[in-house]
Design an enzyme around this catalytic site. Structure first.
Site, PDB file in Angstrom:
ATOM      1  CB  THR A   1     -12.058  -0.236 -75.159  1.00 44.85           C
ATOM      2  OG1 THR A   1     -12.801  -0.897 -74.147  1.00 44.85           O
ATOM      3  CG2 THR A   1     -11.054  -1.205 -75.762  1.00 44.85           C
ATOM      4  N   GLY A   2     -13.204   2.536 -75.081  1.00 39.95           N
ATOM      5  CA  GLY A   2     -14.426   3.288 -74.816  1.00 39.95           C
ATOM      6  C   GLY A   2     -14.258   4.434 -73.833  1.00 39.95           C
TER       7      GLY A   2
ATOM      8  CG  ASP B   1     -12.396 -11.016 -63.002  1.00 36.09           C
ATOM      9  OD1 ASP B   1     -13.016  -9.961 -63.243  1.00 36.09           O
ATOM     10  OD2 ASP B   1     -12.932 -12.036 -62.513  1.00 36.09           O
TER      11      ASP B   1
ATOM     12  CE1 TYR C   1     -27.832   6.814 -73.998  1.00 31.11           C
ATOM     13  CE2 TYR C   1     -29.271   4.906 -73.859  1.00 31.11           C
ATOM     14  CZ  TYR C   1     -28.931   6.104 -74.448  1.00 31.11           C
ATOM     15  OH  TYR C   1     -29.681   6.613 -75.485  1.00 31.11           O
TER      16      TYR C   1
ATOM     17  CE1 TYR D   1     -27.526   0.326 -72.093  1.00 34.12           C
ATOM     18  CE2 TYR D   1     -28.402   1.531 -70.215  1.00 34.12           C
ATOM     19  CZ  TYR D   1     -27.345   0.946 -70.861  1.00 34.12           C
ATOM     20  OH  TYR D   1     -26.105   0.940 -70.275  1.00 34.12           O
TER      21      TYR D   1
ATOM     22  CE  LYS E   1     -24.806   0.930 -66.965  1.00 35.88           C
ATOM     23  NZ  LYS E   1     -23.361   1.028 -66.698  1.00 35.88           N
TER      24      LYS E   1
HETATM   25  P1  NAD Z   1     -16.106  -0.885 -73.441  1.00 37.62           P
HETATM   26  O1  NAD Z   1     -16.529  -2.265 -73.806  1.00 37.62           O
HETATM   27  O2  NAD Z   1     -15.504  -0.034 -74.498  1.00 37.62           O
HETATM   28  O3  NAD Z   1     -15.040  -0.924 -72.214  1.00 37.62           O
HETATM   29  C1  NAD Z   1     -15.110  -1.856 -71.180  1.00 37.62           C
HETATM   30  C2  NAD Z   1     -13.814  -1.859 -70.380  1.00 37.62           C
HETATM   31  O4  NAD Z   1     -13.971  -2.772 -69.285  1.00 37.62           O
HETATM   32  C3  NAD Z   1     -12.577  -2.338 -71.152  1.00 37.62           C
HETATM   33  O5  NAD Z   1     -11.444  -1.601 -70.714  1.00 37.62           O
HETATM   34  C4  NAD Z   1     -12.420  -3.798 -70.703  1.00 37.62           C
HETATM   35  O6  NAD Z   1     -11.093  -4.310 -70.791  1.00 37.62           O
HETATM   36  C5  NAD Z   1     -12.854  -3.668 -69.260  1.00 37.62           C
HETATM   37  N1  NAD Z   1     -13.309  -4.915 -68.651  1.00 37.62           N
HETATM   38  C6  NAD Z   1     -14.382  -5.667 -68.993  1.00 37.62           C
HETATM   39  N2  NAD Z   1     -14.487  -6.718 -68.151  1.00 37.62           N
HETATM   40  C7  NAD Z   1     -13.470  -6.621 -67.255  1.00 37.62           C
HETATM   41  C8  NAD Z   1     -13.036  -7.385 -66.154  1.00 37.62           C
HETATM   42  N3  NAD Z   1     -13.700  -8.470 -65.747  1.00 37.62           N
HETATM   43  N4  NAD Z   1     -11.933  -6.982 -65.495  1.00 37.62           N
HETATM   44  C9  NAD Z   1     -11.232  -5.879 -65.876  1.00 37.62           C
HETATM   45  N5  NAD Z   1     -11.617  -5.098 -66.899  1.00 37.62           N
HETATM   46  C10 NAD Z   1     -12.713  -5.465 -67.585  1.00 37.62           C
HETATM   47  O7  NAD Z   1     -17.386  -0.218 -72.787  1.00 37.62           O
HETATM   48  P2  NAD Z   1     -17.942   1.288 -72.707  1.00 37.62           P
HETATM   49  O8  NAD Z   1     -19.060   1.418 -73.678  1.00 37.62           O
HETATM   50  O9  NAD Z   1     -16.846   2.281 -72.673  1.00 37.62           O
HETATM   51  O10 NAD Z   1     -18.649   1.214 -71.284  1.00 37.62           O
HETATM   52  C11 NAD Z   1     -18.072   1.692 -70.090  1.00 37.62           C
HETATM   53  C12 NAD Z   1     -19.162   2.187 -69.175  1.00 37.62           C
HETATM   54  O11 NAD Z   1     -19.843   3.286 -69.807  1.00 37.62           O
HETATM   55  C13 NAD Z   1     -20.247   1.119 -68.893  1.00 37.62           C
HETATM   56  O12 NAD Z   1     -20.677   1.246 -67.568  1.00 37.62           O
HETATM   57  C14 NAD Z   1     -21.369   1.523 -69.842  1.00 37.62           C
HETATM   58  O13 NAD Z   1     -22.636   1.084 -69.406  1.00 37.62           O
HETATM   59  C15 NAD Z   1     -21.240   3.043 -69.778  1.00 37.62           C
HETATM   60  N6  NAD Z   1     -21.893   3.777 -70.897  1.00 37.62           N
HETATM   61  C16 NAD Z   1     -21.709   3.401 -72.198  1.00 37.62           C
HETATM   62  C17 NAD Z   1     -22.387   4.119 -73.199  1.00 37.62           C
HETATM   63  C18 NAD Z   1     -22.232   3.756 -74.664  1.00 37.62           C
HETATM   64  O14 NAD Z   1     -23.046   4.196 -75.479  1.00 37.62           O
HETATM   65  N7  NAD Z   1     -21.220   3.008 -75.023  1.00 37.62           N
HETATM   66  C19 NAD Z   1     -23.196   5.206 -72.876  1.00 37.62           C
HETATM   67  C20 NAD Z   1     -23.318   5.589 -71.536  1.00 37.62           C
HETATM   68  C21 NAD Z   1     -22.664   4.861 -70.551  1.00 37.62           C
END
Ligand code: NAD
Length: 391
Positions: A51-52, A111, A225, A235, A244
């Site tokens: 995701t994401g 995990d 972030y 944050y 972070k």
């Molecule tokens: P998200 O929730 O969409 O994705 C998280 C992913 O991690 C998923 O694929 C999930 O299956 C996996 N995951 C979670 N726990 C796990 C585990 N124990 N074992 C294996 N896989 C696991 O999150 P996101 O927003 O895409 O965040 C990803 C990174 O980007 C993070 O470090 C976040 O801090 C950073 N980020 C996010 C944003 C934002 O606005 N969303 C902005 C800047 C940076």
């Protein structure tokens, strides 16, 4: 079954397989429409691939640069009666498309913090890829089990030093209100660093290098972030920000330990957008609804896929431009002073009465639904679909 969204607070507890497939296809189409250098990565490991930002990283690797991708995620499979998680369906859709394009793909579900998963990944690399030349670290998790001690650490979202009172928007109750957040204890900070800091990223690189599956000149990045004044108290300067900051420490540790392989590690700062992780953070739905309004007006709005496609162009350079802390920055269109001034002005004005006029909550909510495969034109949500999908 007919699958309609079931929203509980900041989470949607089900997902639509056809809608998730549509979401993945749209991202793939975006990437295919861009031109990419032939000099991209060949074998990419994406931790948090479903995701994401992690999913976008996998799509850019595969469909932008033709890379073989090995992904790790933590998702729930569907049953006859209950849908799987969005990440499950996204992964099924990614596999189907990669298969069609003749691109190697394998995903391990479990995990990523565990020793067992590291061993499984190493085995898969040895069998199928030989070595990896890019490792994306995109895990977002509220808890982590320490692989040595078995102790479970939980991250918290709290200010550091003093309590903080600010506006927030409750997506469940459609209510703008004040929220007071109590400061974190030292233990809260340490626990959050343990979950979302750089320790596990470093352990991954140690394990991969020790097993001989990291290629010479391999690159790796973890995502952060940084934000600005409006989000710093909850944050950037809060518990999650402390975690972070630990990524910056991990960069140095990784590069020094893996110096013989000339591994280059970067923290990449991305913009705020709606993902499952960010919608759980207090203040973020309000802030993101306002930045969407401003950035769409400025014509600078971007989603995960645009951000990551841009990031790879930077990351893959021999000597990419970095900020004073050696980070790659993709967040400039959000954090520049002119854009922030507009957001601050809206922030000061926003009340319960004018929230929907001043913000782009409609856009926020639509993207939130999209995360779970809902709200897409062209997907028939009245249709009877099977929740089952396999990889
Ligand atoms: P998200 O929730 O969409 O994705 C998280 C992913 O991690 C998923 O694929 C999930 O299956 C996996 N995951 C979670 N726990 C796990 C585990 N124990 N074992 C294996 N896989 C696991 O999150 P996101 O927003 O895409 O965040 C990803 C990174 O980007 C993070 O470090 C976040 O801090 C950073 N980020 C996010 C944003 C934002 O606005 N969303 C902005 C800047 C940076």
């Amino acid at each position: 079954m007919v699958i309609q969204p079931k929203i509980r607070g900041f989470i949607c507890t089900n997902a639509h397989p056809a809608g998730c497939a549509h979401n993945v296809s749209t991202q793939i189409d975006y990437v295919k429409a861009q031109s990419h250098s032939d000099e991209g990565p060949k074998n990419v490991l994406v931790l948090g691939c479903s995701t994401g930002y992690g999913l976008a990283s996998r799509i850019v690797s595969a469909f932008g640069y033709g890379a073989k991708t090995l992904g790790v995620c933590f998702e729930k499979a569907p049953t006859e009666k209950k849908t799987g998680t969005a990440g499950w369906y996204n992964t099924a859709a990614f596999h189907q498309q990669a298969e069609g394009a003749g691109l190697y793909h394998k995903t391990l579900n479990g995990d990523a913090f565990s020793k067992e998963m590291k061993a499984e990944v190493i085995e898969a690399i040895k069998q199928d890829l030989g070595q990896v030349d890019l490792v994306i670290y995109s895990l977002a998790s509220p808890r982590r089990t320490d692989p040595e001690t078995g102790e479970v650490y939980k991250s918290v979202l709290k200010p550091v030093g003093q309590s903080y009172t600010t506006k927030t928007y409750d997506t469940d109750k459609d209510l703008v209100h004040e929220v007071s957040l109590e400061p974190a204890s030292e233990e809260d900070i340490q626990n959050t660093v343990k979950v979302m800091g750089g320790e596990d990223w470093e352990l991954w690189l140690d394990a991969l290098a020790e097993a001989g599956v990291l290629a010479q000149n391999c690159k790796t990045t973890a995502y952060t972030y940084i934000g600005k004044e409006l989000t710093w108290p909850i944050y950037g300067h809060a518990t999650i920000g402390k975690a972070k900051e630990d990524l910056d420490r991990a960069v140095k540790a990784i590069e020094s330990k893996q110096a013989s392989l000339n591994v280059k590690a970067y923290v990449s700062s991305l913009k705020a957008l709606v993902t499952q992780a960010s919608s759980a953070i207090p203040v973020m739905p309000l802030y993101i609804s306002l930045i969407y309004k401003v950035m769409k007006q400025e014509g600078t709005h971007e989603g995960c896929i645009e951000q990551i496609d841009g990031l790879f162009r930077l990351l893959l350079q021999d000597a990419p431009e970095v900020d004073e802390a050696n980070r790659l920055r993709m967040d400039g269109k959000e954090t520049n002073d002119a854009t922030q001034a507009k957001i601050k002005e809206l922030w000061q004005q926003v009340t319960q009465d004018n929230f929907h006029q001043l913000s782009d909550y409609a856009g926020y909510h639509q993207e939130f639904l999209h995360l779970f495969g809902f709200g897409f034109d062209g997907v028939d949500y009245e249709a009877d679909v099977s929740p089952l999908a396999d990889w």
